[in-house]
Design a protein around this motif. Structure first.
Motif, PDB file in Angstrom:
ATOM      1  N   ARG A 115       0.891  -1.163   0.000  1.00  0.00           N
ATOM      2  CA  ARG A 115       0.000   0.000   0.000  1.00  0.00           C
ATOM      3  C   ARG A 115       0.922   1.203   0.000  1.00  0.00           C
ATOM      4  NH1 ARG A 115      -4.596   0.305  -1.750  1.00  0.00           N
ATOM      5  NH2 ARG A 115      -5.398   1.805  -0.236  1.00  0.00           N
ATOM      6  N   LEU A 116       0.992   1.864  -1.130  1.00  0.00           N
ATOM      7  CA  LEU A 116       1.960   2.935  -1.304  1.00  0.00           C
ATOM      8  C   LEU A 116       1.401   4.272  -0.833  1.00  0.00           C
ATOM      9  CD1 LEU A 116       4.562   2.078  -2.912  1.00  0.00           C
ATOM     10  CD2 LEU A 116       3.854   3.806  -4.545  1.00  0.00           C
ATOM     11  N   ILE A 117       2.071   4.865   0.136  1.00  0.00           N
ATOM     12  CA  ILE A 117       1.764   6.255   0.512  1.00  0.00           C
ATOM     13  C   ILE A 117       2.974   7.053   0.084  1.00  0.00           C
ATOM     14  CG2 ILE A 117       1.338   7.837   2.417  1.00  0.00           C
ATOM     15  CD1 ILE A 117      -0.242   5.701   3.815  1.00  0.00           C
ATOM     16  N   ASP A 118       2.787   7.898  -0.945  1.00  0.00           N
ATOM     17  CA  ASP A 118       3.966   8.412  -1.646  1.00  0.00           C
ATOM     18  C   ASP A 118       4.572   9.680  -1.060  1.00  0.00           C
ATOM     19  OD1 ASP A 118       2.234  10.394  -2.466  1.00  0.00           O
ATOM     20  OD2 ASP A 118       2.193   9.798  -4.577  1.00  0.00           O
ATOM     21  N   GLY A 119       3.963  10.234  -0.004  1.00  0.00           N
ATOM     22  CA  GLY A 119       4.547  11.410   0.644  1.00  0.00           C
ATOM     23  C   GLY A 119       3.982  12.735   0.163  1.00  0.00           C
ATOM     24  N   THR A 120       3.175  12.682  -0.908  1.00  0.00           N
ATOM     25  CA  THR A 120       2.624  13.930  -1.468  1.00  0.00           C
ATOM     26  C   THR A 120       1.317  14.357  -0.804  1.00  0.00           C
ATOM     27  OG1 THR A 120       1.286  12.775  -3.114  1.00  0.00           O
ATOM     28  CG2 THR A 120       3.557  13.334  -3.750  1.00  0.00           C
ATOM     29  N   ASN A 121       0.868  13.591   0.174  1.00  0.00           N
ATOM     30  CA  ASN A 121      -0.430  13.796   0.822  1.00  0.00           C
ATOM     31  C   ASN A 121      -1.570  13.183   0.007  1.00  0.00           C
ATOM     32  OD1 ASN A 121      -1.907  14.507   3.056  1.00  0.00           O
ATOM     33  ND2 ASN A 121      -2.185  16.661   2.486  1.00  0.00           N
ATOM     34  N   ARG A 157      16.531  17.619  -2.122  1.00  0.00           N
ATOM     35  CA  ARG A 157      16.106  17.207  -3.454  1.00  0.00           C
ATOM     36  C   ARG A 157      16.102  15.685  -3.610  1.00  0.00           C
ATOM     37  NH1 ARG A 157      18.923  21.685  -4.467  1.00  0.00           N
ATOM     38  NH2 ARG A 157      20.844  20.499  -4.685  1.00  0.00           N
ATOM     39  N   GLU A 158      15.158  15.202  -4.413  1.00  0.00           N
ATOM     40  CA  GLU A 158      15.053  13.780  -4.765  1.00  0.00           C
ATOM     41  C   GLU A 158      14.845  12.889  -3.550  1.00  0.00           C
ATOM     42  OE1 GLU A 158      18.726  13.391  -7.002  1.00  0.00           O
ATOM     43  OE2 GLU A 158      17.623  13.801  -8.846  1.00  0.00           O
ATOM     44  N   ARG A 159      14.202  13.454  -2.511  1.00  0.00           N
ATOM     45  CA  ARG A 159      13.876  12.688  -1.309  1.00  0.00           C
ATOM     46  C   ARG A 159      12.475  13.096  -0.868  1.00  0.00           C
ATOM     47  NH1 ARG A 159      18.711   9.885   0.097  1.00  0.00           N
ATOM     48  NH2 ARG A 159      20.422  11.039  -0.835  1.00  0.00           N
ATOM     49  N   GLY A 160      11.914  12.313   0.043  1.00  0.00           N
ATOM     50  CA  GLY A 160      10.650  12.703   0.652  1.00  0.00           C
ATOM     51  C   GLY A 160       9.412  12.259  -0.100  1.00  0.00           C
ATOM     52  N   GLU A 161       9.601  11.764  -1.328  1.00  0.00           N
ATOM     53  CA  GLU A 161       8.457  11.240  -2.085  1.00  0.00           C
ATOM     54  C   GLU A 161       8.877   9.948  -2.778  1.00  0.00           C
ATOM     55  OE1 GLU A 161       6.937  14.182  -4.799  1.00  0.00           O
ATOM     56  OE2 GLU A 161       6.534  15.618  -3.189  1.00  0.00           O
ATOM     57  N   ILE A 162       7.940   9.019  -2.863  1.00  0.00           N
ATOM     58  CA  ILE A 162       8.195   7.796  -3.636  1.00  0.00           C
ATOM     59  C   ILE A 162       7.848   8.121  -5.077  1.00  0.00           C
ATOM     60  CG2 ILE A 162       7.602   5.384  -4.003  1.00  0.00           C
ATOM     61  CD1 ILE A 162       7.045   5.079  -1.097  1.00  0.00           C
ATOM     62  N   HIS A 168       2.857  12.630   5.016  1.00  0.00           N
ATOM     63  CA  HIS A 168       3.251  13.864   4.317  1.00  0.00           C
ATOM     64  C   HIS A 168       3.999  14.824   5.248  1.00  0.00           C
ATOM     65  CE1 HIS A 168       3.045  17.231   1.554  1.00  0.00           C
ATOM     66  NE2 HIS A 168       2.289  17.927   2.369  1.00  0.00           N
ATOM     67  N   LYS A 169       3.548  14.915   6.486  1.00  0.00           N
ATOM     68  CA  LYS A 169       4.163  15.820   7.463  1.00  0.00           C
ATOM     69  C   LYS A 169       5.552  15.383   7.895  1.00  0.00           C
ATOM     70  CE  LYS A 169       0.075  17.475   9.885  1.00  0.00           C
ATOM     71  NZ  LYS A 169       0.554  18.870  10.024  1.00  0.00           N
ATOM     72  N   MET A 170       5.934  14.168   7.536  1.00  0.00           N
ATOM     73  CA  MET A 170       7.260  13.679   7.929  1.00  0.00           C
ATOM     74  C   MET A 170       8.108  13.306   6.714  1.00  0.00           C
ATOM     75  SD  MET A 170       5.978  10.197   9.938  1.00  0.00           S
ATOM     76  CE  MET A 170       4.806  10.883  11.096  1.00  0.00           C
ATOM     77  N   THR A 171       7.595  13.634   5.502  1.00  0.00           N
ATOM     78  CA  THR A 171       8.342  13.241   4.292  1.00  0.00           C
ATOM     79  C   THR A 171       8.314  14.354   3.235  1.00  0.00           C
ATOM     80  OG1 THR A 171       6.373  12.120   3.410  1.00  0.00           O
ATOM     81  CG2 THR A 171       7.920  10.772   4.685  1.00  0.00           C
ATOM     82  N   GLY A 172       7.267  14.339   2.420  1.00  0.00           N
ATOM     83  CA  GLY A 172       7.218  15.264   1.279  1.00  0.00           C
ATOM     84  C   GLY A 172       7.272  16.730   1.679  1.00  0.00           C
ATOM     85  N   LEU A 173       6.496  17.090   2.689  1.00  0.00           N
ATOM     86  CA  LEU A 173       6.474  18.483   3.133  1.00  0.00           C
ATOM     87  C   LEU A 173       7.849  18.884   3.670  1.00  0.00           C
ATOM     88  CD1 LEU A 173       4.815  21.051   3.683  1.00  0.00           C
ATOM     89  CD2 LEU A 173       4.202  20.086   5.909  1.00  0.00           C
ATOM     90  N   SER A 174       8.448  17.992   4.432  1.00  0.00           N
ATOM     91  CA  SER A 174       9.742  18.275   5.064  1.00  0.00           C
ATOM     92  C   SER A 174      10.839  18.443   4.015  1.00  0.00           C
ATOM     93  CB  SER A 174      10.092  17.135   6.022  1.00  0.00           C
ATOM     94  OG  SER A 174       8.946  16.720   6.744  1.00  0.00           O
ATOM     95  N   ALA A 175      10.863  17.551   3.034  1.00  0.00           N
ATOM     96  CA  ALA A 175      11.893  17.630   1.989  1.00  0.00           C
ATOM     97  C   ALA A 175      11.752  18.924   1.199  1.00  0.00           C
ATOM     98  CB  ALA A 175      11.785  16.423   1.062  1.00  0.00           C
ATOM     99  N   GLN A 176      10.507  19.287   0.947  1.00  0.00           N
ATOM    100  CA  GLN A 176      10.245  20.506   0.188  1.00  0.00           C
ATOM    101  C   GLN A 176      10.676  21.737   0.982  1.00  0.00           C
ATOM    102  OE1 GLN A 176       6.014  20.690  -0.610  1.00  0.00           O
ATOM    103  NE2 GLN A 176       6.189  22.888  -0.945  1.00  0.00           N
ATOM    104  N   ARG A 177      10.303  21.810   2.242  1.00  0.00           N
ATOM    105  CA  ARG A 177      10.638  22.968   3.076  1.00  0.00           C
ATOM    106  C   ARG A 177      12.143  23.146   3.258  1.00  0.00           C
ATOM    107  NH1 ARG A 177       6.677  26.146   2.973  1.00  0.00           N
ATOM    108  NH2 ARG A 177       4.758  25.442   3.922  1.00  0.00           N
TER     109      ARG A 177
END
Ligand code: ZN
Ligand code: CU
Length: 476
Positions: A11-17, A412-417, A399-408
């Motif tokens: 079950r993929l949760i990709d980090g983008t919310n 680069r090239e982390r935080g999202e699958i 998202h609050k521990m991956t995609g959002l964090s990498a973006q803030r």
């Protein structure tokens, strides 16, 4: 097509919310190479992930892991939570660039004693991290208090023009060597006397690098809104993103004000990139601060240099034992560390749930009796707050521990699958994941974290580190 690793039916949760979906993920050369139906593909290592969630490795945006990533590179407290990247150098304190003449000033002692500070330049620190090869990736901020300690004989005043020049020079060299930005700890006595202008001038170095400003506010008590304004002013003038560290309403007189704080954050976000981090507990922890000693809420001692036997005991009990006031007791325990049960649960929840907040542990790895956030922050958000309390959906927690964090933080090239990204991944069971560490037994690994890959390398599995340490230094 033969891959290094195939994780099937996750079950993929990709980090983008975005909500979860089912897919296979193939990894090669440290990166996510393909996502989709890969039934025909083969790999050297294959994992059936049916029934479990695969998410981007968690990014701990608020740590004090500066020296522990070198001394204990296995990083079990973080790896066991699914954390694959730590950001060090928060709250104005960093291991580098530092040249100490005496013992480190409070709260730099949270990172270790004088002997731990052996990195006069940021590039020395970076080389030491790379030589230690920690199990997690490391990115670093430069601490304002660290810079002050290098150039000022007295921290109880604002810096002179020449001292500011010297600090700017060191900050610039550090940014050139890959530091992410500047952090301050203006609430602490070692930085409180710094006027806004001192920080403004330092922040001026950040602009050209596209670096960021993070701050442990000048106050988390009644003047917290004024302290937030100061932070936004600095970010605005320097034209750099602002992250408020561990946003909270501290002190009983301040409870219930989280809507005001979040409104101020939203207002600032309209014209400027701002955000905050927070940890999922209603108790804070740091060095024992005489200004925070009160009988309005419980305080426990986590360490004390003259009285190590008091670690884990209530300040109130020690005061009773010694027949002293709370303040005199605290004084006699110094230098010491403490946990303050000084927040209101509804404020904690409101801040956690806000779309501008990220998760950061603020764990204190040197502490012999640490606040449980060191071992439990991330699974507590997934298990307790998302699943059990229902504060937000699981994909939002991630998202609050991956995609959002990498973006803030510009990782680069982390935080999202996503195909092409680095394969920092965590496999967990959403039904069982939970923090085990608590205030009585704070050093316990979480349950439900089944596998952790760092740069494509399986680093943690079934409750144990694999022994492979594949973390790298992440330069801005
Ligand atoms: Zn702090
Ligand atoms: Cu901190």
């Amino acid at each position: 097509m033969r891959y290094d690793t195939l994780i099937r039916n996750a079950r993929l949760i990709d980090g983008t919310n975005a909500p979860a979906y089912t897919a296979d993920v193939a990894v090669r050369g440290g990166r996510i190479e393909r996502i989709g139906d890969l039934s025909d593909a083969r790999a050297a290592h294959e994992t059936d992930a049916a029934g479990r969630v695969l998410a981007p490795g968690f990014i701990d945006v608020h740590t004090h892991d500066d020296t522990v990533v070198i001394r204990q590179p296995q990083m079990l407290p973080k790896l066991s939570q699914g954390v694959t990247t730590v950001i060090v150098g928060n709250c104005g304190i960093s291991a580098s660039p530092v040249t100490l003449r005496n013992e480190p000033p409070d709260p730099m002692n949270l990172l270790g004693a004088k002997a731990a500070f052996v990195y006069p330049r940021f590039s020395d620190y970076r080389a030491a991290v790379e030589a230690a090869s920690p199990a997690v990736n490391v990115a670093a901020l430069i601490g304002h208090t660290a810079l002050r300690s290098n150039h000022m004989d007295d921290l109880q005043r604002t810096a002179s023009a020449s001292e500011i020049q010297a600090m700017r020079q060191q900050l610039r060299e550090s940014l050139e060597a890959g530091a992410l930005g500047l952090s301050t700890g203006l609430a602490y006595a070692s930085a409180f006397s710094a006027e806004t202008d001192e920080v403004l001038q330092l922040a001026g170095e950040l602009t050209a690098f596209g670096a960021l400003y993070t701050t442990h506010l000048r106050s988390e008590f009644e003047p917290v809104l004024e302290a937030m304004d100061e932070a936004f002013l600095i970010g605005h003038q320097a034209r750099v993103p602002v992250i408020i560290s561990h946003l909270k309403c501290a002190g009983a007189g301040n409870w219930g004000r989280s809507p005001q704080l979040l409104a101020a954050l939203e207002q600032a976000a309209k014209t400027h990139p701002v955000g905050c981090d927070c940890y999922p507990y209603a108790a804070s922890s740091s060095t024992l601060d005489l200004k925070q000693v009160t009988d309005a809420f419980r305080i426990t001692i986590t360490w004390s240099t003259p009285h190590p036997e008091m670690g884990g005991r209530d300040l109130q009990d020690i005061a009773g034992l010694w027949g002293l006031s709370l303040l005199d007791t605290a004084q006699r325990l110094q230098p010491a560390g403490a946990v303050y049960y000084g927040m209101d649960e509804s404020d904690v929840r409101r801040i956690l749930a806000h779309p501008l907040s990220m998760i950061g542990s603020d764990g204190l790895p040197e502490d012999p009796f640490p606040h449980p956030r060191l071992w439990g922050a991330f699974p507590r958000v997934l298990g307790h707050y998302s699943r059990d309390v229902g504060l937000f959906p699981l994909h939002t927690a991630v998202h609050k521990m991956t995609g959002l964090s990498a973006q803030r933080f510009g990782l680069r090239e982390r935080g999202e699958i996503r195909e092409g990204n680095w394969a920092d991944l965590v496999l967990f069971d959403a039904r069982t994941v939970r923090d085990v560490a608590d205030f009585n037994q704070p050093q316990q690994a979480a349950e439900g974290i089944d596998g952790v890959w760092v740069n494509g390398v399986l680093s943690y599995q079934q409750g144990a580190a694999s022994g492979n340490r594949a973390g790298v230094f992440l330069a801005r």
